[in-house]
Design a protein around this motif. Structure first.
Motif, PDB file in Angstrom:
ATOM      1  N   ASP A   4       0.820  -1.144   0.430  1.00 46.58           N
ATOM      2  CA  ASP A   4      -0.184  -0.082   0.212  1.00 46.58           C
ATOM      3  C   ASP A   4       0.806   1.112   0.010  1.00 46.58           C
ATOM      4  OD1 ASP A   4      -2.407  -1.544   0.474  1.00 46.58           O
ATOM      5  OD2 ASP A   4      -2.119  -1.917   2.469  1.00 46.58           O
ATOM      6  N   SER A  30       2.522   4.582  -2.361  1.00 45.40           N
ATOM      7  CA  SER A  30       2.725   4.910  -3.697  1.00 45.40           C
ATOM      8  C   SER A  30       3.929   5.045  -4.060  1.00 45.40           C
ATOM      9  CB  SER A  30       2.137   6.823  -3.551  1.00 45.40           C
ATOM     10  OG  SER A  30       3.617   7.109  -2.749  1.00 45.40           O
ATOM     11  N   LYS A  31       3.657   4.816  -5.560  1.00 44.50           N
ATOM     12  CA  LYS A  31       5.527   4.468  -6.624  1.00 44.50           C
ATOM     13  C   LYS A  31       6.705   5.839  -5.707  1.00 44.50           C
ATOM     14  CE  LYS A  31       7.051   5.172 -10.406  1.00 44.50           C
ATOM     15  NZ  LYS A  31       6.886   5.044 -12.154  1.00 44.50           N
ATOM     16  N   ASP A  88       6.449   6.824  -3.327  1.00 44.23           N
ATOM     17  CA  ASP A  88       6.643   6.320  -1.432  1.00 44.23           C
ATOM     18  C   ASP A  88       7.521   5.253  -1.437  1.00 44.23           C
ATOM     19  OD1 ASP A  88       5.998   8.492   0.016  1.00 44.23           O
ATOM     20  OD2 ASP A  88       3.529   7.543   0.337  1.00 44.23           O
TER      21      ASP A  88
END
Length: 119
Positions: free
Chosen positions: A80, A82-83, A85
């Motif tokens: 879960d 993001s790209k 992160d």
């Protein structure tokens, strides 16, 4: 069979703001505890809206000072993210691996920046 401990980061921190190293330290302690009782850890970043390198350094980066890269790779997973992160996490992990492999250049760089080498 090895049990998997799932840690929902936002629940553990109490919000989606995962920015403080102190909050990251709490996550680190949960991971460390699970590792010491032979459990794998799955970190869920669901509902995390803000994430910083300081948080990730405390939560994950310092694991590389206690456990081998192979052990961490086999026993810690994240989901879960993001790209953006994921890219931040990779940078934190790469820095941590470099630091714990050879901390002296990092220590010298900090000394240089804060002026401890000045006469």
């Amino acid at each position: 069979m090895i049990d998997i401990v799932k840690i929902r980061v936002a629940d553990s921190v109490g919000s989606g703001f995962c920015v403080a190293s102190g909050d990251g330290q709490r996550i680190h302690e949960k991971i460390d505890e699970a590792f010491h009782i032979n459990k794998k850890v799955k970190l869920s970043f669901l509902e995390v809206t803000d994430l910083t390198a300081a948080f990730l350094n405390a939560a994950i980066g310092q694991l590389y000072g206690k456990f081998s890269e192979e052990f961490i790779h086999a026993n810690l997973s994240v989901e879960d993210l993001s790209k953006e992160d994921l890219i931040l996490l990779k940078k934190v992990v790469d820095r941590a691996k470099g630091y714990f492999k050879n901390p002296e250049p990092y220590r010298l760089a900090v000394q240089d920046v804060i002026g401890e080498n000045d006469e």
